[in-house]
Design a protein around this motif. Sequence first.
Motif: not given
Length: 575
Positions: A14-30, A36-37, A271-279
């Motif tokens: 759970a810890i590995f999954l949470t940390v990885t997902l947080i890093l992937v999601i936050i990194g991808g969103v940023f 975009q910015a 498309v960008g968010y779809q790639i983020l989901t696959l990651e």
Amino acid sequence: MGIIRQSFKRQLFAIFLTVTLILVIIGGVFTIQGFQARLKYDYEKKDIEQNTAINSLLQRDIELSEETLDLISKSDIIKNALTQSKNSSLTIYSELYNVSRRIRDFATVDIYQGDRCVFSTSARSLSNKLPLYYSVLEEAKNSKGEVIYALDPTESTKTGADLLIAKQIVEGNVPAFAIVRIEQTEIENRLRSNINAKDGFMLTDQFLRPFCLIGTAENGSELKSIRRNLFDGQAYNYNIENNVYMNEIGKTGLLSIYVTPPALGESAVKVGYQILTLEALFSVIVCLLVASRLSAYFSKPINTMASGMKRFRKGDFDAKIELSREDEFEQLAVGFNKMTSQLKQTMEERVEAERTINETRIEMMQAQLNPHFLYNTLDTIKWVAKANHVPEVATMAASLAGILRTSISERQFCPLSKELELVQNYCEIQKIRFDDKFDLTIDVPTEVMDAVIPKLILQPIVENAIIHGMDETENGHIYVAACRDNSGEKDLLKISVQDDGKGISDEMMLALNNDDVETLKGHLGLNNVNTIIRLYYGKEYGVMAFRPSQGGTVMIITLPYSEKEPKKKEERGEQ
């Protein structure tokens, strides 16, 4: 959540999954938002440059038109033709063409006398009549020679109108006006080449009535949205998907509105968010593999440690954890082993300490048997002294018995009245010792006599006044007073002991007021009183000293006022 807590392997996963997902999601969103910015910034920069170029072109045309109107207003030939009907039409037109030569490629000049066009540089017939009592001619008449910018009310449509730039050149009953007319089609033709195919442009007056709508702005939807937003008190570009840049052209009151599409469309963002989901899905698979390997590696020493702790919980203080490792688990095992050894030693020391305390209590109870014999002995001495007419011995015996009774009492607190009785007994003994070299006055109101204070805190203060204050005095006086002070936030009891002796030294006064323990070591009584008060009530209470201007010393004891004895530790429920 409870299932995860029951297994270290699941917790690790759970810890590995949470940390990885947080890093992937936050990194991808940023990353997406940063892209975009940046893209939006670059596009906005280009849009602003394009908008600036369009505004510069319009500003140049307007400035040339204003200069032309200024030349017309200063032309005597045109003025005389309008006021005195002098000069031929050929002369007038020649003058009119001469002054308008710089704007002739994009505008025409009309001269109005009243509401009728009398001269024009247009190749067509003379322009239509303009209303004299409203619209552009009325505004020009009321502006006193200022330049007016307005649309042609006779040819205005939803998609635009001719731009009229007017100025009154002759006053009087029949005023005359010079008007520069820039047709809607001419404005569109001049600006269209500076506008990209996906962009739009609008030129309006201050009331958002259009002169022209170009490109993607031709349908007028953005103009309607801008009007609605301003009417509702919102920002002009509120809830508009496209980028909108609105600027006033100089001080003309004309508004240029440049419309561009968003830098990054919704499809690209999806498309960008779809790639983020696959990651994120790939990260979950990697986490499963890594967590299963790591949990097996970590679970063995943890199980060993859990087994040792289980033995320890059951009371086996000799439990030890043995691990053949060189990492943090080895350090935990060593720490656990040291803890159990120290705890075992502590328990043994505690048992020994309890035994010592019990022995001390027994000794104290045995020692309390002796005062009964002392009371009887002192009482016998008092009656023998009275029988043999020795009052001093009788007084000393009676006073000493009272002091002894209070000092040996198990109670740690007593009413102020009892403490004052003890002081009186003590002073009776000291008067005999010092051959009545001093007297004692107690001035305490009845309402504070029931105040509860720690016992034996006044006697050392009075003793200090007698021993150190009266050693050079033949007729000394000691004054004891007390009062209740509840004028501030706290309810206080203040007790003062004043003598008229030689006065306290600066060093002692400073040490007492600053609680200097090292300096007060030679004055055990004062130090003990101060320490007892502060241990019971806090550092804001205690004994303070000062020297009055008339001499002597004043000691002030400050305590919280209470008529109840403070609760003991076990009575407060503390361990």
